[in-house]
Scaffold this motif. Structure first.
Motif, PDB file in Angstrom:
ATOM      1  N   SER A 168      10.572  24.325  -8.672  1.00  0.00           N
ATOM      2  CA  SER A 168      11.682  23.616  -9.321  1.00  0.00           C
ATOM      3  C   SER A 168      12.659  23.079  -8.276  1.00  0.00           C
ATOM      4  N   ASP A 169      13.479  22.128  -8.700  1.00  0.00           N
ATOM      5  CA  ASP A 169      14.483  21.542  -7.807  1.00  0.00           C
ATOM      6  C   ASP A 169      15.516  22.567  -7.348  1.00  0.00           C
TER       7      ASP A 169
ATOM      8  N   ARG B 190      15.046  27.358  -3.430  1.00  0.00           N
ATOM      9  CA  ARG B 190      15.286  27.174  -2.004  1.00  0.00           C
ATOM     10  C   ARG B 190      14.407  28.110  -1.182  1.00  0.00           C
TER      11      ARG B 190
END
Length: 191
Positions: free
Chosen positions: A75-76, A79
């Motif tokens: 997903s965006d 991280r």
């Protein structure tokens, strides 16, 4: 060698210390950045996984992970990325994780295989010379072994912490393997 441009991302036209190579700064940090990159280059050259002749790795060569094995978060908001590279030749299996977040991540590790355990090799969050656990003129074999043992205690429990904005590299080694001085694990001599 850590030369700062003072926040200027376009210094091509500056004929000043802003662009000049500072050889004295490089020599002063010999056991720091240069040591890390010397070992990283040797590590890359010595491992069969990084000499792949195929354009892309297939599922037999790479397994993607997230905070749990086999569960990458694409997903965006994510991280964190982690993966294992399968053993090839005399190069053991590798586990690599990049944490670009502002907070530490606790990862559940995949199995290292029968009779094997994950052993730390590199952690960019640690100060030099503990960032690359290879004995040399800056890191004694005893200190490297002690640092490995401290992290290996956590990996034996099946987890590993990855500090914010850092990368770790673990390798699958025989349970109880001792790292001989001057030898990079995997049987390849140090430069």
């Amino acid at each position: 060698y850590g030369h700062s441009k003072g926040g200027n991302n376009n210094t091509y036209c500056h004929d000043s210390p802003l662009n000049w190579f500072q050889w004295d700064a490089l020599e002063a940090r010999d056991g720091d950045f240069t040591r890390f990159f010397r070992h990283l280059v040797h590590f890359r050259r010595s491992r069969a996984q990084f000499r792949n002749s195929k354009a892309f790795l297939d599922d037999a060569q790479v397994q993607w992970h997230g905070e749990a094995p086999g569960e990458p978060d694409w997903s965006d908001a994510s991280r964190l990325v982690a993966f294992t590279l399968a053993a090839q030749g005399d190069s053991p299996e590798l586990f690599v994780s990049f944490n670009a977040a502002h907070e530490a991540a606790l990862l559940v590790l995949p199995s290292a295989g029968e009779g094997r355990e994950w052993s730390p090799l590199a952690d960019t969050s640690r100060p030099a010379p503990l960032d690359f656990l290879v004995p040399d003129e800056y890191l004694s074999a005893a200190d490297a072994a002690a640092a490995c043992a401290a992290v290996a205690a956590q990996t034996r429990l099946g987890s590993c912490a990855v500090a914010p904005r850092s990368c770790i590299i673990l390798e699958a080694v025989q349970v109880g393997m001792v790292v001989p001085p001057g030898v990079l694990r995997g049987g390849v001599s140090e430069p």
